[in-house]
Scaffold this active site. Structure first.
Site, mmCIF file in Angstrom:
data_model
loop_
_atom_site.group_PDB
_atom_site.id
_atom_site.type_symbol
_atom_site.label_atom_id
_atom_site.label_comp_id
_atom_site.label_asym_id
_atom_site.label_seq_id
_atom_site.Cartn_x
_atom_site.Cartn_y
_atom_site.Cartn_z
ATOM 1 N N GLU A 53 36.717 -7.139 51.042
ATOM 2 C CA GLU A 53 37.722 -7.345 49.994
ATOM 3 C C GLU A 53 37.112 -7.028 48.630
ATOM 4 O O GLU A 53 37.692 -6.278 47.834
ATOM 5 C CB GLU A 53 38.203 -8.791 50.043
ATOM 6 C CG GLU A 53 39.207 -9.148 48.961
ATOM 7 C CD GLU A 53 39.492 -10.638 48.908
ATOM 8 O OE1 GLU A 53 40.508 -11.011 48.292
ATOM 9 O OE2 GLU A 53 38.698 -11.436 49.454
ATOM 10 N N HIS A 54 35.967 -7.625 48.330
ATOM 11 C CA HIS A 54 35.234 -7.357 47.094
ATOM 12 C C HIS A 54 33.849 -6.830 47.466
ATOM 13 O O HIS A 54 33.138 -7.458 48.247
ATOM 14 C CB HIS A 54 35.032 -8.629 46.268
ATOM 15 C CG HIS A 54 36.264 -9.436 46.048
ATOM 16 N ND1 HIS A 54 36.589 -10.536 46.826
ATOM 17 C CD2 HIS A 54 37.251 -9.319 45.121
ATOM 18 C CE1 HIS A 54 37.722 -11.058 46.393
ATOM 19 N NE2 HIS A 54 38.146 -10.345 45.361
#
Length: 446
Positions: free
Chosen positions: A337-338
């Site tokens: 996601e990040h």
């Protein structure tokens, strides 16, 4: 897998780095069984379908511990929340909104006409959905930033009807958290509902006495929100089935262990299922990060209920690799996601990343910046979905419609090809629809 103070270690050096699915299977990931949750949310969603607001009120009492008088938040409550908002928080929210608008306004699509042949064109027109229901979580934490990240792209896309739901809070007499309400007021969203989890998704999907149905539902949430989104897929549009938050850091010996540890902790404080993964070719950095984790965890809050379970969970680990090249293979297989890149030549390394919800380059772009004020969107794909999906954007709320405009001569030029392909697919009526326009004899069916 070797155990260390907080994070497990996965050693993929030497010949241990496989390809494709075999590599993905070696990487840490949280248990998040949406299919199992689906059966539990089904009766909740159907209760909302059949009983409307009464079901929402009953579920708020059951799940949130408060009996509501009504589900829709009155306008005076929004005004009051904004008037009483801390001045510094208001300034921070306004700056976050300003930066998000700068980025998302540039994502707007324009109508484009392509001349295929003389007299024949295809126009692609972008049309926003009519109505969206946005969700802002309100469980362990309050997320006015998620209000911004959902509302701004919807507004910049031109969505005319925007509604937002957030769980009822017993502490605030059944209203959503006042900072959520204040953020809505700042954004000009006056249709707000005290509804949480699967009930909020069902409210938007089916509609109730107080809430008209929406065409689409977006926003992060827990497993019950994800399960409800899956339940309604096909009936309404959704952004994604968001799972627990993730951070992966690709770092080499040039990285500062203080920064890396702080960034891992920053995501671990969301949830005990949050994933914190460090991929590095430097055992020395790994050791230094571990020491920093011990020091920094002891100095923060949410230690026992979120951070320690997250760091020690099966979803978090230090992954040792032979070099940055191998590290890139690992983070692309993981699809975080990040993803932070804290290496030498970080920009060049980041440019080679293929799978991530958002990429943060170098020591001065921590994930926290993207969570609040980079201008980017923090509603991002989780659970490896970055390998095929994007984060929330203006495009999420737009539909591309092709408009075909051909003259008689332009159709005549390609008619034989259309008829040939129709007959090749054994769909003679398709060809007949073209022939009828030119008085061709339609062959009898055999």
């Amino acid at each position: 897998m070797l155990l260390s103070s907080y994070l497990a270690r996965i050693d993929l050096r030497g010949d241990a780095l496989p390809e494709g699915p075999a590599l993905r299977d070696l990487l840490p990931r949280a248990d998040f069984d949406v299919a199992a949750a689906l059966e539990k949310v089904r009766p909740i969603c159907e209760a909302v379908h059949h009983r409307g607001d009464a079901a929402l009120i009953d579920f708020a009492e059951r799940f949130d511990g408060v009996r509501l008088d009504r589900v829709r938040v009155p306008a005076e409550a929004l005004d009051k929340a904004l008037a009483e908002l801390d001045a510094d928080v208001r300034a921070a929210l306004e700056e976050s909104i300003r930066r998000a608008r700068i980025v998302h306004r540039e994502q707007r699509r324009t109508t484009r006409t392509t001349q295929v042949v003389p007299g024949g064109s295809v126009t692609e027109k972008w049309v926003p959905v009519d109505r969206v229901g946005l969700y802002a979580p309100g469980g362990r934490s309050v997320y006015p930033s998620s209000v911004i990240m959902n509302v701004v792209p919807a507004q910049e896309a031109g969505v005319e009807s925007v509604a937002l739901a957030s769980p009822a809070q017993a502490e605030f007499d059944g209203l959503p958290h006042p900072t959520i309400l204040a953020a809505c007021a700042l954004l000009g969203v006056d249709e707000v509902y005290a509804a949480g989890g699967a009930t909020a998704v069902a409210m938007f999907a089916y509609g109730t006495e107080s809430c008209p149905p929406a065409n689409m539902v977006t926003g992060p949430g827990n497993i019950w929100v994800a399960a409800a989104k899956r339940y309604f897929t096909g009936k309404i549009g959704i952004d994604a089935e968001a799972g627990p938050t993730e951070i992966a850091v690709l770092a080499d010996a040039t990285a500062d262990p203080v920064h890396v540890a702080a960034d891992l902790i920053s995501q671990a404080e969301h949830d005990p299922l949050a994933a914190a993964v460090l991929v590095t070719d430097s055992p020395e950095l790994a050791d230094a990060v571990e020491k920093e984790l011990v020091t920094q965890v002891a100095a923060t809050k949410h230690i026992d209920d979120r951070i320690v379970p997250a760091l020690k969970g099966r979803q978090s680990a230090i992954v040792l690799v032979d070099g940055v090249e191998e590290g890139l293979r690992v983070v692309d297989a993981y699809g975080a996601e990040h993803l932070e890149i804290q290496t030498a030549n970080a920009s060049a390394v980041a440019d080679r990343v293929r799978n991530a919800g958002a990429v943060f380059i170098g020591p001065w772009a921590p994930v926290s910046l993207g969570d609040y004020a980079a201008g980017s969107n923090h509603v991002l794909p989780t659970g490896g979905c970055a390998c095929h999906s994007s984060g929330l954007s203006v495009q999420s709320f737009l539909r591309g419609i092709h408009i075909v405009d051909y003259t008689r001569d332009a159709l005549a030029e390609v008619a034989r090809h259309v008829v040939t392909l129709a007959e090749a697919e054994d769909l003679p009526a398709h060809g007949a629809a073209v022939k009828a326009r030119f008085e061709w004899k339609v062959p009898e069916s055999k």
